[in-house]
Design a protein around this motif. Sequence first.
Motif, short mmCIF file in Angstrom:
data_model
loop_
_atom_site.label_atom_id
_atom_site.label_comp_id
_atom_site.label_asym_id
_atom_site.label_seq_id
_atom_site.Cartn_x
_atom_site.Cartn_y
_atom_site.Cartn_z
N MET A 21 8.65 -5.31 -8.08
CA MET A 21 7.19 -5.43 -8.21
C MET A 21 6.92 -6.12 -9.52
O MET A 21 7.32 -5.63 -10.59
CB MET A 21 6.52 -4.06 -8.18
CG MET A 21 5.03 -4.10 -8.45
SD MET A 21 4.29 -2.45 -8.28
CE MET A 21 2.80 -2.66 -9.27
N TYR A 42 1.21 3.63 -9.85
CA TYR A 42 2.63 3.31 -9.91
C TYR A 42 3.46 4.21 -8.99
O TYR A 42 4.44 3.76 -8.39
CB TYR A 42 3.13 3.39 -11.35
CG TYR A 42 2.70 2.19 -12.18
CD1 TYR A 42 3.28 0.94 -11.97
CD2 TYR A 42 1.69 2.29 -13.14
CE1 TYR A 42 2.87 -0.17 -12.70
CE2 TYR A 42 1.29 1.20 -13.88
CZ TYR A 42 1.88 -0.04 -13.66
OH TYR A 42 1.48 -1.14 -14.38
N GLN A 44 2.59 5.32 -6.12
CA GLN A 44 2.45 4.81 -4.76
C GLN A 44 3.42 3.66 -4.47
O GLN A 44 3.79 3.42 -3.32
CB GLN A 44 1.02 4.32 -4.53
CG GLN A 44 -0.03 5.39 -4.44
CD GLN A 44 -1.42 4.79 -4.28
OE1 GLN A 44 -1.63 3.59 -4.47
NE2 GLN A 44 -2.39 5.64 -3.93
N ARG A 45 3.82 2.94 -5.51
CA ARG A 45 4.61 1.71 -5.33
C ARG A 45 6.08 1.88 -5.72
O ARG A 45 6.81 0.91 -5.91
CB ARG A 45 3.94 0.58 -6.14
CG ARG A 45 2.63 0.15 -5.49
CD ARG A 45 1.63 -0.47 -6.45
NE ARG A 45 0.41 -0.84 -5.71
CZ ARG A 45 -0.55 0.04 -5.38
NH1 ARG A 45 -0.45 1.32 -5.75
NH2 ARG A 45 -1.60 -0.37 -4.69
N ILE A 51 10.13 -1.64 -10.53
CA ILE A 51 8.77 -1.96 -10.94
C ILE A 51 8.81 -2.51 -12.35
O ILE A 51 9.42 -1.92 -13.24
CB ILE A 51 7.87 -0.71 -10.92
CG1 ILE A 51 7.69 -0.18 -9.50
CG2 ILE A 51 6.51 -1.01 -11.55
CD1 ILE A 51 6.92 1.15 -9.44
N PHE A 327 1.91 -6.54 -3.71
CA PHE A 327 2.07 -5.12 -4.04
C PHE A 327 0.74 -4.46 -4.39
O PHE A 327 0.62 -3.23 -4.32
CB PHE A 327 3.05 -4.95 -5.20
CG PHE A 327 4.44 -4.58 -4.77
CD1 PHE A 327 4.71 -3.37 -4.16
CD2 PHE A 327 5.49 -5.47 -4.98
CE1 PHE A 327 6.00 -3.03 -3.76
CE2 PHE A 327 6.79 -5.15 -4.58
CZ PHE A 327 7.04 -3.94 -3.97
N PRO A 331 0.87 -0.91 -1.13
CA PRO A 331 1.72 -0.03 -1.92
C PRO A 331 3.07 0.23 -1.26
O PRO A 331 4.06 0.50 -1.93
CB PRO A 331 0.90 1.27 -2.04
CG PRO A 331 -0.14 1.18 -0.98
CD PRO A 331 -0.42 -0.26 -0.79
N ASP A 332 3.12 0.12 0.08
CA ASP A 332 4.36 0.29 0.83
C ASP A 332 4.93 -1.06 1.26
O ASP A 332 5.47 -1.20 2.36
CB ASP A 332 4.11 1.18 2.05
CG ASP A 332 3.03 0.62 2.98
OD1 ASP A 332 2.27 -0.30 2.56
OD2 ASP A 332 2.93 1.09 4.13
N THR A 364 -1.46 2.84 3.58
CA THR A 364 -0.07 2.58 3.93
C THR A 364 0.06 2.60 5.45
O THR A 364 -0.86 3.01 6.16
CB THR A 364 0.83 3.67 3.33
OG1 THR A 364 0.38 4.95 3.75
CG2 THR A 364 0.82 3.61 1.81
#
Length: 366
Positions: A21, A42, A44-45, A51, A327, A331-332, A364
């Motif tokens: 990400m 964050y 969620q990702r 990241i 992203f 988030p998914d 999502t």
Amino acid sequence: MSKLFEPTTIGSISVANHIAMAPLTRNRSPGAIPNDLNVEYYRQRATAGLIVSEGTAITHQAQGYADVPGLYKPEAIEGWKRVTDAVHAAGGKIVTQLWHVGRISHTSLQPDGGKPVAPSAIAAKSKTYVLNEDGTGAFVETSEPRALDLAEIPALIEDYRKAARSAIEAGFDGVEIHAANGYLLEQFMRSNSNHRDDQYGGPIENRIRLTLEVVAAVTAEIGADKTGIRISPTTPANDVSDPDPKALYTALVEGLAEYSLAFIHVIEGATGGPRDVLPFDWAALKAAYREAGGKAVWMVNNGYDRQSAIDAVESGYADVVAFGRPFISNPDLVRRLKEDASWNELDGATLYGGGAEGYTTYPTLG
């Protein structure tokens, strides 16, 4: 299954897949301190292999936009610790992007209302994001900068070192040095923004000196295996240009090859824009780095979709592919890429500033 979705390592960081990400400025950290909303965003990702956090100011002077986070206050380090804890609890890995904006700032964002700093006193034809008196955000012209005095540069390098140490204290798995998108380090590297006549100006070896000195300081402090760098050889972002980007960035990556970095993050083309803004041989840049002995993970970014990302990793063109704006609205994203599912549409009106809407509210799958 494609190699894109298999586990790998980035320096000393073990990650779940070859997907990163990219850093994304969202202007949702008032007072430069990460908060509950940032923690959830964050978390969620966290299925991204790695990241890279939004740009995080290394000092107050390094701030260029309202409500972006920093690493120079104890409260900010504590706020980031909550973010990194949440990402790790969700199975993810996260590094922070060490950011000094240089001339891309405004006097209202600087200590005591002072001028932003730059390699030379040349104003950028660019804008930054500030807060109005009523709390709403607005984009305004950047302020005229002052040139950094030669005597100030050792302290600037020390600021990067301290910020890297603070990042580790905050629980990050490493750092990414921001040397892209027309910010301070790239301002030193590009000839239109650097008119210095000392050892940091003029020929290419002088203009890349500061970036390499920052890399040396950060890697000595936290380890090269936890250190990456982001570069953007052809971006015109924030009014930077150079007549010979091939020579400039070949020299830079050859210099970076002396360090056992975790990754080199390359923006191919204009940041968030066309990939072919200038002719450039991206494979040749990687080859020059490898020929110089560089072994870092080669991370590519800008305009990749599912198939081009799979192809880049399968072919060996890249080791990791970074996605930015996808992203934000997905988030998914890793699951969507894996299952070849559709992507949520991005709401451009909620990109900068605001609250949860358009930040932690994207759905999502399922």
